[in-house]
Design a protein around this motif. Structure first.
Motif, short mmCIF file in Angstrom:
data_model
loop_
_atom_site.label_atom_id
_atom_site.label_comp_id
_atom_site.label_asym_id
_atom_site.label_seq_id
_atom_site.Cartn_x
_atom_site.Cartn_y
_atom_site.Cartn_z
N THR A 311 0.73 -1.53 -0.36
CA THR A 311 -0.02 0.71 0.50
C THR A 311 0.91 1.20 -0.02
N SER A 312 1.78 1.19 0.41
CA SER A 312 2.88 3.10 0.37
C SER A 312 3.05 2.55 -1.18
N ARG A 313 3.49 1.78 -2.11
CA ARG A 313 4.06 1.86 -3.18
C ARG A 313 2.58 1.93 -4.59
N LEU A 314 1.79 1.79 -3.99
CA LEU A 314 0.16 1.53 -4.67
C LEU A 314 -1.04 2.27 -3.94
N ARG A 315 -2.48 2.81 -5.17
CA ARG A 315 -3.40 2.77 -4.26
C ARG A 315 -4.40 2.34 -4.78
N SER A 316 -5.12 2.15 -3.69
CA SER A 316 -6.80 1.45 -4.08
C SER A 316 -7.69 1.78 -4.70
N VAL A 317 -8.02 1.31 -5.39
CA VAL A 317 -8.89 2.27 -6.90
C VAL A 317 -9.65 2.32 -5.62
N GLN A 318 -10.14 1.79 -5.18
CA GLN A 318 -11.36 2.31 -3.90
C GLN A 318 -11.65 2.88 -3.33
N GLU A 319 -10.69 3.41 -2.78
CA GLU A 319 -10.22 4.23 -1.89
C GLU A 319 -11.01 5.99 -2.48
N THR A 320 -9.77 5.89 -4.10
CA THR A 320 -9.78 6.68 -4.70
C THR A 320 -10.89 7.16 -5.73
N ALA A 321 -11.34 6.29 -6.06
CA ALA A 321 -12.69 6.08 -6.93
C ALA A 321 -14.07 5.52 -6.83
N GLY A 322 -14.54 5.31 -5.24
CA GLY A 322 -15.22 4.31 -4.78
C GLY A 322 -16.75 4.39 -4.41
N ASP A 323 -17.45 3.80 -4.11
CA ASP A 323 -18.31 4.06 -3.75
C ASP A 323 -18.61 3.71 -2.13
N GLY A 324 -18.38 3.68 -1.53
CA GLY A 324 -18.75 3.05 -0.29
C GLY A 324 -17.50 2.22 0.06
N PHE A 325 -17.75 0.76 1.17
CA PHE A 325 -16.15 0.05 1.39
C PHE A 325 -15.98 -0.92 0.53
N GLY A 326 -17.13 -1.51 -0.64
CA GLY A 326 -16.90 -2.60 -1.02
C GLY A 326 -15.97 -3.50 -0.82
N PHE A 327 -16.86 -4.48 -0.10
CA PHE A 327 -16.74 -5.10 0.68
C PHE A 327 -16.71 -6.45 0.03
N THR A 328 -15.87 -7.49 -0.04
CA THR A 328 -15.60 -8.56 -1.34
C THR A 328 -15.96 -9.63 -0.47
N TRP A 329 -16.07 -10.12 1.08
CA TRP A 329 -15.75 -11.14 1.34
C TRP A 329 -16.30 -11.46 2.50
N PRO A 330 -16.86 -12.41 3.32
CA PRO A 330 -17.60 -13.58 2.36
C PRO A 330 -18.71 -13.25 0.71
N ALA A 331 -18.59 -14.12 0.70
CA ALA A 331 -19.88 -13.53 -0.93
C ALA A 331 -20.93 -13.40 -0.12
N SER A 332 -21.58 -13.88 -0.01
CA SER A 332 -23.34 -14.71 1.12
C SER A 332 -23.20 -13.65 2.17
N PHE A 333 -22.23 -12.63 3.16
CA PHE A 333 -22.54 -11.15 3.45
C PHE A 333 -21.66 -10.92 3.67
N PRO A 334 -20.64 -9.77 3.17
CA PRO A 334 -19.44 -9.40 2.89
C PRO A 334 -19.22 -8.23 3.57
N VAL A 335 -17.95 -9.11 5.08
CA VAL A 335 -17.48 -7.64 5.76
C VAL A 335 -16.40 -7.34 5.28
N ALA A 336 -15.50 -7.57 4.97
CA ALA A 336 -14.11 -7.10 3.98
C ALA A 336 -13.99 -7.07 2.82
N ARG A 337 -13.32 -6.42 2.68
CA ARG A 337 -12.62 -6.29 1.11
C ARG A 337 -11.01 -6.72 1.16
N ILE A 338 -10.85 -7.47 1.07
CA ILE A 338 -10.06 -9.01 0.73
C ILE A 338 -9.10 -8.96 -0.29
N ASP A 339 -10.52 -8.92 -1.57
CA ASP A 339 -9.70 -8.25 -2.96
C ASP A 339 -10.12 -7.41 -3.34
#
Length: 370
Positions: A311-339
């Motif tokens: 993260t010190s060398r690349l920027r997250s697209v979700q943080e710079t151009a997303g809408d919301g937290f963009g949680f991805t896991w688990p698919a049934s009830f996402p609680v964290a963005r690990i993808d």
């Protein structure tokens, strides 16, 4: 002989002295004195009862503790993975604010309400920017990344859904050996170029070149050091390639970092993930490419200290151009963005999460431009 009846004795009247009834005014207390005493009793009771600033000391302490945990999370020990675990679910700590506020209002505790200003301010400073839509739409290139899941019951359907997403560049992780042929067949209709190394692959509408594995130290230790790259290729989890675009070459990394586990004795086990993140960070630091994109399942959020080298060398697209937290896991009830989709040298125009497939992860997408 005539009897004479003696005359009756004279009546003697006995007077009994009755004590006088005391007057009512003599026993009734003075009204002013009673009022004065009642006032003193009320004052004493009021002084003993805690006021709004003294009520709810436990609630106030919990509010301050919550704020300090969020503010100083980087200083929490990572022994047993505690620091990483807290940082993985850091956004969810904000849920305790309304709970504590409800308790403070019920207790009528002014101190607890004021103490809640600390966690509220800290949470907004950390995540307030994610509450607004920062996407601009459009972009020169659409990227999609998806951990398709080794146990995916419908790889063909997943492939068709991903092909229909409009992605120009598509990264897949956790490709099971028995499903690779299915993905290659289904995606060949949309993507002319592709490269697969181990369990990761990249499909592209644009030409690919210089594809090579990236060693993220999955096989560590003395035994791992004796193995050649060919031996490790079967479980290779990262690659680097170059996409030829109209704006010049774009370096693309696809990675699937090691899994994390919550273990009864070992705590939050992250050794494999942390080792891979460090190796990937070193590869990114050594890469002199002007434009770089990282697509993959990093098994960690961007708040996790274990990903600092990335993260010190690349920027997250979700943080710079997303809408919301963009949680991805688990698919049934996402609680964290690990993808993640992360970039350097290009502009993120938009970021979003795609609908669920047969995987336990949700796909992520982004539009980038030069």
């Amino acid at each position: 002989m005539t009897r004479t009846t003696p005359p009756p004795p004279p009546r003697t009247s006995v007077q009994v002295d009755t004590p006088e009834r005391p007057q009512e005014d003599a026993v009734r207390p003075d009204a002013g004195t009673a009022t004065w005493r009642a006032g003193i009793r009320r004052a004493l009771r009021g002084g003993l009862r805690p006021g709004p600033w003294k009520r709810g000391p436990v609630l106030a302490a919990l509010a301050l503790l919550l704020g300090l945990v969020m503010l100083l999370h980087a200083g929490i020990t990572d022994r047993g993975g505690l620091g990483s675990l807290v940082e993985t679910f850091l956004p969810w700590l904000g849920l305790f604010v309304p709970l504590l506020l409800a308790g403070a209002l019920w207790r009528r505790s002014a101190a607890a309400v004021v103490a809640l200003l600390l966690p509220t301010t800290v949470w907004l400073s950390l995540f307030g920017g994610l509450l607004t839509d920062k996407s601009h739409g459009g972009g020169d290139l659409t990227l999609v990344s998806h951990n398709v899941g080794a146990d995916n019951p419908d790889p063909a359907g997943t492939a068709r859904d991903l092909a229909a997403s409009g992605a120009d560049v598509l990264a897949l992780e956790e490709l099971a050996e028995h499903a690779k042929g299915t993905y290659e067949k289904e995606l060949a209709k949309t993507y002319r170029y592709h490269a697969v190394l181990g369990t990761v692959g990249l499909w592209s509408r644009l030409p690919l070149s210089d594809t090579r594995p990236v060693d993220i130290r999955q096989d560590a230790g003395p035994l791992g050091a004796t193995k050649s790259m060919d031996e490790k290729m079967g479980y290779q989890r990262a690659l680097r390639t170059t996409v030829a675009t109209d704006h010049g070459p774009l370096t693309v990394y696809v990675a699937h970092l090691g899994s994390v586990r919550v273990m009864p004795r070992g705590g939050f086990w992250t050794e494999s993930r942390d080792r891979g993140a460090q190796a990937l960070g070193e590869a990114l630091a050594a890469d002199r490419s002007e434009r770089v994109v990282l697509l993959g399942d990093l098994n960690g959020t961007t708040d996790d200290r274990a990903l600092d080298s990335i993260t010190s060398r690349l920027r997250s697209v979700q943080e710079t151009a997303g809408d919301g937290f963009g949680f991805t896991w688990p698919a049934s009830f996402p609680v964290a963005r690990i993808d993640q989709i992360m970039v350097r040298g290009v502009a993120a125009e938009s970021s979003w999460v795609l609908p669920a497939t047969g995987s336990d992860h949700l796909p992520v997408a982004a539009g980038i431009s030069w």
